[in-house]
Each structure stands twice: as structure tokens, then as C-alpha cells.
Design an enzyme around this catalytic site. Structure first.
Site, PDB file in Angstrom:
ATOM      1  CG  ASP A  84      -1.462   3.730  -9.029  1.00 26.55           C
ATOM      2  OD1 ASP A  84      -2.011   3.453  -7.947  1.00 26.55           O
ATOM      3  OD2 ASP A  84      -0.375   4.330  -9.124  1.00 26.55           O
ATOM      4  CE1 TYR A 124       1.557   3.836  -3.048  1.00 26.68           C
ATOM      5  CE2 TYR A 124       3.141   3.780  -1.242  1.00 26.68           C
ATOM      6  CZ  TYR A 124       1.836   3.706  -1.696  1.00 26.68           C
ATOM      7  OH  TYR A 124       0.812   3.509  -0.804  1.00 26.68           O
ATOM      8  CE1 TYR A 162       4.532  -2.107 -10.040  1.00 30.12           C
ATOM      9  CE2 TYR A 162       6.443  -2.832  -8.769  1.00 30.12           C
ATOM     10  CZ  TYR A 162       5.102  -2.491  -8.836  1.00 30.12           C
ATOM     11  OH  TYR A 162       4.344  -2.534  -7.703  1.00 30.12           O
TER      12      TYR A 162
END
Ligand SMILES: [Zn+2]
Length: 420
Positions: free
Chosen positions: A232, A372, A300
Site C-alpha cells: 500500500d 491483507y 510483515y
């Protein structure tokens, strides 16, 4: 083959001359059109065969001799004189264009007006010319031979560096360099950057930052970024970086030193975007990178903020319940306007946490590509299950996110190595 009289010729050539006579009784043919009709009768190139036949038969009396003389001067009832009058000029133009390019190989291609192809087919059928090769193929071979002999370039049918496209409809020749593909990995060090130029309001993007520098180095007309997934706008891409292939469209240069290019990009884009591992790639790498993107495991680092307070026990519970857990995720509300509403099943393999304050903590997540993360944390109103909010029983949201590693499948790296 060159004989002064028909009597000196071997049998196969006598057949050729008989066929040529038959044709010239009714038609005027140039060396290319006659040669292509007789092509397989001789080991010589078709246009040489055509020229030899015309020269020999020009000594004949009557209509055959007259038509042979006309053919030698470029008259032709099949191509209407187009091929002998236009081809040499187009080849010269192509040579000028090629001299401005960096290349090792090329291949010629030809577009002919439909009426020429029709007349060629008709004549071939009427005279039962089983010895014919298509005029198009003969023109390609001729152009390939002349260009190769004048430039020393290789003729390559499979993925040539440049396509030389002869268009007899527009009487033009176009020299079209094939795209160059460069594989690499990028790191995005700054938040607030889009990946590609499709967002109209985006000024600088990962694609344009890297692409503009590569475009200048390859003297390309344009470029296109093909990346293994995207992060993003507000997410950094750290660690070893995200694999990508930059396609340089219609490049004039192909032998760019990639190590130097890498240094140049990294010094110009310091603190914003960095690249590593630049290697020559192929169109196949682009396909593989797209196909394997969702198979790449991602790691992440998220900063999570909770509305209530967190305890060490609740973080331990979170680690335990999310590790090796299948997540069922419906397309996030925030991307529903441009993505189909699907249910994805993705694995989270490993989660570890570290408290920052009473109501915030850091969370490292190793998971399948395509999950996501923002929604894994906030739960997206129940569309992602389970989620951090659900497990903690408190509203949680992701306040900062970085991709810290992407694990690339061996198959992709092998494909890249092949072209490296
Ligand atoms: Zn012709």
C-alpha cells in the site's frame, strides 16, 4: 548456377528452365516472383534462380524472350513491379535505422498487399507450381541475407533483438527493437509512495523513479514495471526487497552495465527507493513473477494500536492462536470498489509480538502472499476471521506497516539465473 546455354545444364535445372518458359509464355515475372515460383528446384537462392532464368531466357526469340527482358527491367504481372522497385530502397532505410541501435540479432518480416498474394496463389494453382515458396518468405530471406552480410548481425528466428518489418502496403520499413527485461528487487524506504503510474495524481512512483533512470540508460521509448505484488501507499518495503521486472520498451541500447546502473539508481534515489540484484531477464520472468506472487511467503512488521489496554498474557494468546492458522478473508471493504468480492483462504505461519506501550505493540507476521494485513488486524467488520481484534476482544488497528521480507520461490530465481 550459371550456364550460358540450356544444353550445358543438369536435369533439375532443365526442369526449372522448362517451367520458367511455361510461365513466361503467359506472364511477365520479376526475379523475385519467378524465383519464388521455382524456389525448390535449385540449391540457389530463389531470387538468384529467378535472375539466372530471366537472363538465359532473354536470349530466346518471341514472347518468352520479350517477357524475360521485361522481367529483368522490373516489370511483373504478380507484384506489378513493386518488389524489385521498392525492396532495395527499404533495405537501405532499414540499414540506416539499424546503425543507430545496439543489437546482436534481427529477423525480417513482410506484409504484402492482398492482391499480390491473390495473384501469386492463382498463378501457382493454375500452373501446378509444387516447387513454389511464398513470395513473403522469399523477400524475408533476401532481406535477411543482404542485411546480415552488410552488418555482420545474426539472423535469429526465435526472439531476435530487432524485428525489421517490411510493409509493401505503405512502402515503409519499421525497425522494432524487442523489449529488454531487467529483474531486480526494490526496497521502498519512504511511506507515501504509490507503486505504479496508474494512479493519475501520483507524482513520483516506484515505477517512475526506477523507470526514468533505466529509460535514460537504455535510451528506451517507455517502460513498465511488473512486480511480485504491491504494498500500500503508506507501507514500506524493507528487507531484501520486492522482486520486480522492469520492461524497457523499444530500447536503442541493450548492453547496459547493470552494476553501474544499480549504483546510479541507488545514489539518485537515496532514502527513497533502492534496488539490488539487477539481472537480465525475459518475458517469461514477467509471467513467472506474476504467477508466483501469491505463492511467495511474506514477512510483515506491524505496529498495532488497541482501544483498551493490553497485557503480556493477551499477547501470548495472540501469538498462539494466530500461528499456523488458516485465515478466511473476504475482499477488504476498502478495495471492494476495484476488486471482486471473493473469499480467500491464507495461512499465517508465525506471529511474534513485542509491547511498545499500554495500548500498542509490534507484531511480526509470516504469512502467505495475498493476505491483507490491515484487515487481519482490525477484522474488517467480521470479513476477516479470525483477526487480532477478535482474539484480543478489543478494537485493534494497524497504525504502521512494513514488509520486511519476501521469500522468492526457487523456480523464479532459476529462470532469472538462466538469463543472468
Ligand atoms: Zn514480381
Amino acid at each position: 548456377m550459371s550456364f550460358d546455354t540450356i544444353e550445358e545444364m543438369p536435369k533439375k535445372d532443365k526442369i526449372a528452365i522448362e517451367q520458367a518458359k511455361e510461365l513466361l509464355k503467359e506472364h511477365t515475372l520479376c526475379e523475385f516472383c519467378l524465383g519464388s515460383l521455382l524456389a525448390t528446384l535449385s540449391g540457389d537462392a530463389p531470387w538468384e534462380l529467378g535472375r539466372n532464368m530471366l537472363e538465359l531466357l532473354s536470349k530466346e526469340k518471341g514472347v518468352v524472350g520479350e517477357n524475360a527482358i521485361k522481367g529483368l527491367s522490373g516489370e511483373c504481372s504478380v507484384c506489378k513491379g513493386l518488389v524489385p522497385s521498392v525492396l532495395p530502397e527499404l533495405i537501405n532505410k532499414a540499414l540506416v535505422s539499424l546503425s543507430k541501435l545496439e543489437l546482436d540479432s534481427f529477423k525480417s518480416g513482410t506484409k504484402l498487399p492482398a492482391d499480390i498474394v491473390e495473384r501469386e496463389d492463382e498463378l501457382r494453382a493454375r500452373h501446378g507450381m509444387w516447387t513454389a515458396e511464398s513470395l513473403k518468405v522469399v523477400i524475408n530471406k533476401y532481406a535477411d541475407e543482404i542485411i546480415a552480410s552488410k552488418t555482420g548481425l545474426d539472423v535469429k528466428s526465435d526472439k531476435p533483438d530487432v524485428l525489421v518489418s517490411f510493409d509493401f502496403i505503405r512502402k515503409e520499413v519499421e525497425v522494432i527493437p524487442a523489449s529488454v527485461y531487467v529483474f531486480g528487487r526494490y526496497r521502498k524506504l519512504k511511506r507515501g509512495l504509490y507503486q505504479t503510474r496508474w494512479v493519475p495524481e501520483a507524482e513520483g512512483t516506484i515505477e517512475s523513479y526506477i523507470g526514468d533512470i533505466m529509460k535514460a540508460a537504455f535510451e528506451a521509448e517507455d517502460y513498465k514495471l511488473h512486480a511480485a505484488g504491491r504494498e500500500d501507499f503508506d507501507v514500506r518495503m524493507l528487507g531484501r526487497g520486492r522482486p520486480f521486472v522492469m520492461e524497457l520498451i523499444k530500447p536503442r541500447k541493450r548492453r547496459v552495465n547493470l552494476e553501474e546502473l544499480e549504483r546510479k539508481i541507488n545514489s539518485k534515489l537515496e532514502g527513497v527507493v533502492q534496488v539490488s540484484d539487477l539481472k537480465k531477464a525475459s518475458k517469461k520472468t514477467v509471467i513467472l513473477i506474476k504467477e508466483s506472487s501469491s505463492l511467495m511467503r511474506k514477512i510483515y512488521l506491524a505496529k498495532v494500536t488497541v482501544e483498551g489496554k493490553i497485557s503480556l498474557e493477551s499477547l501470548k494468546k495472540l501469538e498462539k492462536e494466530l500461528s499456523n492458522r488458516l485465515i478466511r478473508q473476504k475482499t477488504p471493504t476498502r478495495v471492494l470498489h476495484r476488486r471482486a468480492d471473493l473469499l480467500r483462504e491464507k495461512m499465517v505461519y508465525k506471529v511474534s509480538t513485542k509491547p511498545i506501550s499500554e495500548s500498542s505493540f509490534e507484531m511480526t507476521i509470516e504469512c502467505d502472499g495475498g493476505l491483507y494485513i490491515k484487515e487481519l488486524i482490525d477484522g474488517d467488520g467480521g470479513r476477516t476471521k479470525p483477526s487480532v481484534s477478535e482474539i484480543l476482544g478489543e478494537k485493534a488497528f494497524c497504525s504502521e506497516l512494513d514488509v520486511i521480507d519476501i521469500i522468492v520461490p526457487d523456480e523464479l530465481m532459476r529462470e532469472v539465473e538462466v538469463h543472468g
